[in-house]
Scaffold this active site. Structure first.
Site, mmCIF file in Angstrom:
data_model
loop_
_atom_site.group_PDB
_atom_site.id
_atom_site.type_symbol
_atom_site.label_atom_id
_atom_site.label_comp_id
_atom_site.label_asym_id
_atom_site.label_seq_id
_atom_site.Cartn_x
_atom_site.Cartn_y
_atom_site.Cartn_z
ATOM 1 N N HIS A 1 0.830 -1.215 0.000
ATOM 2 C CA HIS A 1 0.000 0.000 0.000
ATOM 3 C C HIS A 1 0.859 1.257 0.000
ATOM 4 O O HIS A 1 1.829 1.381 0.748
ATOM 5 C CB HIS A 1 -1.032 -0.009 1.129
ATOM 6 C CG HIS A 1 -0.494 -0.009 2.532
ATOM 7 N ND1 HIS A 1 -0.176 1.152 3.204
ATOM 8 C CD2 HIS A 1 -0.265 -1.026 3.395
ATOM 9 C CE1 HIS A 1 0.236 0.848 4.422
ATOM 10 N NE2 HIS A 1 0.197 -0.453 4.573
ATOM 11 N N GLU B 1 -5.004 1.703 2.329
ATOM 12 C CA GLU B 1 -5.083 0.532 3.199
ATOM 13 C C GLU B 1 -5.268 0.934 4.650
ATOM 14 O O GLU B 1 -5.982 0.269 5.406
ATOM 15 C CB GLU B 1 -3.812 -0.313 3.043
ATOM 16 C CG GLU B 1 -3.835 -1.645 3.801
ATOM 17 C CD GLU B 1 -3.316 -1.568 5.214
ATOM 18 O OE1 GLU B 1 -3.437 -2.569 5.942
ATOM 19 O OE2 GLU B 1 -2.791 -0.520 5.633
#
Length: 457
Positions: A279, A325
């Site tokens: 992420h 995320e």
């Protein structure tokens, strides 16, 4: 004749397998050699963390990181690089938080960070007596009679007996995610939690929390583990101890952002996809090095290695830099949504989001027994490089939404003992990452992707 034929067949099969394994070991060694001698992951990590820094979804730095990722992947020789639009939460911390323990006329300053998604305190802050609890059951037993108008202090540490520190983290995480809701139900005016770290220090660790529908919203912050120890000790000596904290955060309208996607087109089965990613966003208080700059840099290195060594995958390899995320997983959800909408067949998805420490292996989720056994069969190829763990259980937050589509999910597993010293804290910086450990991880991931592509399900 049948016995003789069977014996010859077995010998031929054994010889074929031996030759294949020898050829694979040569490629794996080339991947490690190239990464360890002139890899780019450490330099890319330096750029991302020191030139851009913290990059919470919705922020200007997150937008810079998207453009940086796109540029680097294009320069690395991707066959195609594109952006996927995704709307993300936009929460801002605001001015630096203030907090102190109040004992009579004495004020003891302690470090505190607002939890991601929390509301602000009133402008002058809040101050009240403190009720210390270990869990929700204890809090509910106390009820409104003892908790109304107070600040609830969740002080359950991560379980130090857990060798896998991610298990310990999971066991303590409910107080951060839902502590404010439970405290609000018993009339509390604020909540503070012990930072989710297995190390005693003065760095508070932030992280996401969510408000429940129909429950009054109260501000929530995390204090450092040292501060938690001090507050608990002070409460034992003086149960009338008060706590003050002030935070200035706010939630704004959702903001536009992107996943960054790069491809190496498959030569034989281009409509089958293998995803490798991490992420791109991070919390705002540090540089986001271990969480998850390392995963980003390692994933991009996979593409560079395949291109440099002339490895032409059978299937399409996608490097995905997921957005959001940390506080919503909007990027992971959007990627899976688009994969389904476009009828894309994702056979494997691998995520690196556990820090840039020494590689130990991989966790496998959603694989049939035959597929799991096949992947376990790669252990002998990884043994010379110190990877001995290929086990059930794994995956990752970003790739999780692909699971219901039948994708086998794989989580890269580095050593976990130091990760929660830095996770979501201001000391998660570039200089805490060891170059060799990072590069060993990149080579490990690239090697597994090579094998997954070559042999498939």
């Amino acid at each position: 004749m049948k016995k003789k034929y069977s014996f010859i067949t077995t010998l031929l099969l054994s010889a074929t397998l031996s030759q294949a394994q020898t050829a694979d070991s040569v490629v794996v060694k080339k991947l490690y050699d190239a990464t360890l001698s002139h890899g780019q992951s450490y330099e890319w990590l330096r750029q991302l963390t020191t030139q851009i820094g913290g990059r919470l979804a919705g922020s200007a730095n997150a937008a810079k990181a998207v453009q940086w990722g796109k540029n680097v992947l294009e320069q690395a020789g991707a066959d195609r690089v594109f952006l996927q639009d995704v709307m993300v939460p936009h929460w801002e911390r605001g001015a630096k938080e203030e907090a102190y323990i109040v004992v009579g006329k004495q004020k003891i300053t302690v470090p505190l960070l607002a939890l991601g998604g929390s509301i602000a305190t009133p402008k002058k802050g809040i101050q009240a007596e403190v009720i210390e609890v270990q869990n929700f059951q204890e809090l509910r037993a106390l009820g409104k009679e003892k908790c109304e108008g107070k600040i609830i202090f969740f002080n359950r540490p991560m379980d130090a007996t857990k060798i896998n520190t991610f298990e310990a983290y999971g066991g303590a995480g409910d107080q951060r995610r839902s502590g404010a809701n439970e405290a609000s139900k018993v009339g509390a005016i604020g909540v503070i939690i012990r930072s989710l770290s297995n190390t005693l220090n003065d760095y508070p660790h932030t992280g996401s929390m969510q408000y429940a529908t129909g429950v009054p919203l109260i501000p929530a912050g995390a204090i450092s583990t040292n501060a938690a120890e001090l507050l608990s000790k002070t409460l034992k000596e003086n149960p009338k101890t008060q706590f003050f904290f002030k935070q200035n955060c706010e939630t704004l309208d959702d903001a536009p952002s992107h996943n960054v996607v790069a491809e190496i087109k498959g030569s034989e089965k281009p409509d089958e996809y293998i995803v490798v990613g991490g992420h791109l966003d991070s919390w705002d208080v540090a540089q986001g090095a271990h969480d998850d700059g390392t995963g980003i840099a390692q994933s991009m290195e996979v593409l560079r290695l395949f291109k440099e060594l002339g490895i032409r995958p059978k299937r399409t390899i996608r490097i995905v830099l997921f957005m959001n995320e940390e506080n919503g997983n909007r990027g992971g959800i959007k990627y899976a949504e688009l994969a389904k909408q476009n009828n894309e067949k994702h056979i494997f998805a691998l995520e690196s989001d556990s820090g840039g420490f020494t590689p130990k292996g991989f966790g496998i989720q959603g694989a049939a027994a035959s597929v799991f056994e096949k992947i376990q069969g790669y252990k002998s190829l990884f043994a010379p490089y110190g990877l001995h763990e290929i086990e059930r259980g794994g995956g990752g937050v970003d790739i999780g939404p692909l699971g219901p589509q039948g994708t086998v999910l794989i989580g890269f597993k580095p050593d976990s003992q130091r990760y929660f010293e830095y996770h979501h804290a201001s000391n998660d910086k570039f200089d805490t990452v060891n170059q060799r450990e990072l590069e060993l991880g990149a080579a490990s991931i690239a090697s597994l992707v090579y094998l997954l592509d070559k042999y498939g399900l």
